[in-house]
Enzyme design. Structure first.
Site, PDB file in Angstrom:
ATOM      1  N   HIS A 173       0.878  -1.322  -0.090  1.00 20.23           N
ATOM      2  CA  HIS A 173      -0.137  -0.026   0.003  1.00 20.23           C
ATOM      3  C   HIS A 173       0.924   1.172   0.010  1.00 20.23           C
ATOM      4  CE1 HIS A 173      -3.491   2.469   0.292  1.00 20.23           C
ATOM      5  NE2 HIS A 173      -4.102   1.624   1.056  1.00 20.23           N
ATOM      6  N   ASP A 388     -10.880  -9.000 -17.886  1.00 22.87           N
ATOM      7  CA  ASP A 388     -11.083  -9.975 -18.603  1.00 22.87           C
ATOM      8  C   ASP A 388      -9.827 -10.429 -19.316  1.00 22.87           C
ATOM      9  OD1 ASP A 388     -11.904 -12.084 -20.477  1.00 22.87           O
ATOM     10  OD2 ASP A 388     -13.364 -10.957 -21.472  1.00 22.87           O
TER      11      ASP A 388
END
Length: 447
Positions: A173, A388
């Site tokens: 992070h 995808d």
């Protein structure tokens, strides 16, 4: 619990096609207050669930799918040199401080191929509670951002299920925020589908005011947090339809006779009030909702499209439990609305500059833990279901074990456009009370 078996583990570096490099000669990136504030927290862990690809829907045989993902990952990393790097430190002897920077040394990301031979897609998708095994579908568990001096800044785990795949990713992070995480995930899926160039080129130049001295100096000893005892927790995903969200938004705005309360503020107010009610707190007890404020579009001028680094700061709304429950949905939503609206460019830069003068490096205990708090993370605006890889869209998104404590709320878009999935991590007794709370559940869409 079904077993997850590790098949192989390796480091994957970036390719070296200089002709399409977005950042030639880039070796070192300085870190901003937005990056450094997360050093003692855990990583970002999010993953996608897919049905097993049919051969006719994918241009590579099943047997080479893992190799295809590994190769496309390497080509994607070429556009994102920091992800394959490590943090480095410099001790400043003159004032006994330490400075961090990102070393783009192509040390590689961790790539794990795993198998869960008894786990099905439906076992994850249809469970009322999130199965514990989901936490084992991610790499680099129990790693804090500060450890990425030696540990990889990014990790991928591809787990084969009975009838599907789970692609779990872990990112420091302190390298970037949720925007960066999904920017990379989306780009990887583009390369996997056969694209040669990604649609959004990342911008690695960090934002610093002209007068600010870099690198930023931090106290030499940061890693002094005591180990926290986290009580047993449960996780469940509650689904809000577009229609349900609109009803909550209309109700909140109507109660306050305004039009400024957003959908997000309305359903978070509904959740905050419901959890507080189910926690059975005394009226005078202070309750807190912790919200991550995005800075990209708040600055003047705004940060460039594709800015790759943290651009967030944490703000809290504090009121008593009695006030929250007595004053209604619209009032609760308006408290968040006022705080968010106040975060203009001047306020954002005030936080930024004051942080340098008095660095506040968050630890889990100071930010999230406690039965009077809700901590909101992630966003329903990310492009999750467009990720995808060439064999179809994901059917679900899940998070890992990083930064989990009582009251951690993770937001995702739902599969249907305009809907939202709210992942609630909370004490078992509070979750059971929430599931039995008629007012809360009236807004929830049955799975």
């Amino acid at each position: 619990m079904e077993e997850v078996q590790i098949i192989s583990n390796c480091l994957v570096g970036a390719t070296s096609n200089e002709s399409i490099s977005p950042a030639k000669d880039m070796s070192k990136i300085e870190m901003t207050p937005w990056d450094l504030q997360f050093l003692l927290l855990d990583t970002i862990q999010k993953g996608l669930l897919f049905h097993k690809p049919k051969e006719e829907n994918h241009n590579t045989p099943k047997s080479s799918l893992i190799d295809h993902l590994k190769e496309s990952l390497s080509r994607t990393l070429h556009f994102f040199p920091p992800l394959a790097g490590r943090f480095s430190t410099i001790e400043n002897m003159d004032d006994e401080t330490v400075s961090f920077f990102i070393n783009c040394n192509n040390g590689g990301v961790e790539f794990t191929h795993a198998s869960a031979p008894k786990l099905t897609v439906s076992a994850i998708l249809d469970s009322t509670r999130v199965p514990l095994i989901v936490h084992h579908l991610f790499p680099l568990n129990n790693i804090r951002n500060i450890e990425c001096v030696t540990e990889p800044l990014f990790g991928v785990q591809i787990t084969e299920l009975v009838d599907g795949f789970f692609i779990g990713c872990t990112m420091s992070h302190s390298l970037g925020d949720g925007d960066c995480f999904w920017h990379f995930f989306n780009s990887w899926s583009e390369i996997s589908r056969g694209c040669q160039i990604i649609s959004k080129i990342p911008v690695f130049e960090r934002h610093f005011p002209e007068e600010m001295k870099i690198p930023i100096h931090l106290p030499l000893k940061l890693d002094d947090e005591k180990l926290l005892e986290i009580p047993p927790l449960m996780e469940r995903i509650f689904h809000l339809s577009k229609e349900s969200i609109c009803k909550l938004k209309d109700k909140a705005n109507s109660e306050m006779d305004v039009k400024s309360i957003s959908s997000l503020q309305a359903f978070l107010a509904h959740l905050w009030r419901s959890v507080t009610r189910c926690r059975k707190l005394d009226d005078e007890k202070e309750v807190v909702i912790i919200i991550i404020i995005g800075a990209r579009t708040r600055l003047n001028p705004p940060l460039p499209e594709g800015y790759f680094g943290n651009a967030v700061h944490i703000k809290k709304v504090k009121i008593t439990a009695g006030e929250l429950l007595k004053n209604g949905l619209g009032w609760a939503a308006m408290q968040m609305n006022k705080m968010v609206v106040s975060q203009n460019s001047e306020e954002v830069m005030k936080f930024y500059k004051e942080w340098v003068e008095n660095p506040l490096v968050f630890c889990k205990g100071s930010v999230l833990v406690g039965n009077t708090r809700l901590g909101i993370s992630s966003s329903p605006r990310y492009n999750i279901y467009g990720t995808d890889f060439g064999w179809g869209k994901p059917v679900a998104v899940r998070s890992g074990m990083a930064n989990k404590s009582d009251g951690v709320i993770t937001l995702f878009p739902g599969v249907e456009e305009g809907s939202v999935d709210i992942e609630v991590c909370i004490l078992p007794e509070t979750l059971q009370a929430l599931e039995n709370d008629q007012e809360f559940m009236e807004a929830i869409t049955k799975n």
